[in-house]
Write an enzyme that holds these catalytic residues in place. Structure first.
Site, PDB file in Angstrom:
ATOM      1  CB  SER A 104      15.830  20.047  22.460  1.00  0.00           C
ATOM      2  OG  SER A 104      17.289  19.885  22.667  1.00  0.00           O
ATOM      3  CG  ASP A 153      19.255  13.512  18.874  1.00  0.00           C
ATOM      4  OD1 ASP A 153      20.190  14.264  18.673  1.00  0.00           O
ATOM      5  OD2 ASP A 153      18.124  13.650  19.431  1.00  0.00           O
ATOM      6  CG  HIS A 184      18.460  17.189  18.575  1.00  0.00           C
ATOM      7  ND1 HIS A 184      18.289  16.599  19.760  1.00  0.00           N
ATOM      8  CD2 HIS A 184      18.026  18.359  18.920  1.00  0.00           C
ATOM      9  CE1 HIS A 184      18.015  17.283  20.823  1.00  0.00           C
ATOM     10  NE2 HIS A 184      17.686  18.435  20.390  1.00  0.00           N
TER      11      HIS A 184
END
Length: 202
Positions: A104, A153, A184
């Site tokens: 991320s 996501d 995610h």
């Protein structure tokens, strides 16, 4: 702590072995991937920095103004700092290879370091988001890169992942992408892909 340093956790491996930098996502810290790094590359030096930006108490590596909207000035600051941090440690440990893994926000700073300065010989970008068109960097040719991503996501959309994959391919990197059907979050097939990707550095 100097201007090029982060609060970080380190396991010193053997001289001449790889140095493996593991970068957390928003709200994580230096512990998020540290033990995983030690498990997959036990002879490497493992370095896990903590992001130096706080977003409502959540650690990050650079600022943003909204979800998916980056503070580009701060991204450049963070990129310059990360390059210096990585190079300092890799030089001290006589690294045979410089490897990065980020999830991320950690994947985003890692990707931008690659795009701007190269530095890493190999990189794992887990659910990255680069919401702009990067400039070409012919110096990336030959880098090994693994992207992992979720087909649902909402933070790192499929179209953005494909755009990054295309960019990296056009720079003549050896890029592959591992998908899962979720969002995610990290799923088991991603972990398996990461382990397989890192075998040459053991």
């Amino acid at each position: 702590m100097t201007g090029n340093q982060y609060v970080h956790r380190m396991h010193s491996g053997a001289l001449g072995k790889p140095v493996f930098f593991v970068l957390h996502g928003t709200g994580g810290d230096e512990n998020q991937f540290f033990e995983f790094g030690r498990q997959v590359l036990p002879d490497a030096t493992i370095v896990a920095p903590r992001g130096d930006v706080s977003e409502h108490g959540a650690a990050r590596f650079f600022k943003r103004t909204a979800e998916g909207v980056y503070d580009m000035g701060d991204l450049q600051r963070a990129t310059t700092k990360m390059v210096a941090f990585v190079n300092d440690i890799a030089s001290t440990h006589q690294a045979s290879a410089i490897i990065g893994l980020g999830f991320s926000n950690g994947a985003n700073i890692l990707a931008n370091v690659l795009i701007k300065d190269g530095v890493f010989d190999a990189a794992v970008l887990m659910h990255p988001l680069i919401p702009f068109q990067p400039a070409p960097n012919p110096g990336l040719a030959g880098r090994r890169i693994l992207i992992t991503a979720g087909k649902r996501d909402p933070i790192s959309p499929v179209v953005s992942t494909l755009a990054l994959e295309t960019y990296l391919s056009r720079q003549n990197t050896a890029v592959t992408t591992e998908w899962h059907s979720g969002g995610h979050e990290i799923q088991a097939n991603e972990i398996d892909a990461v382990k397989a990707f890192l075998i040459p550095y053991k």
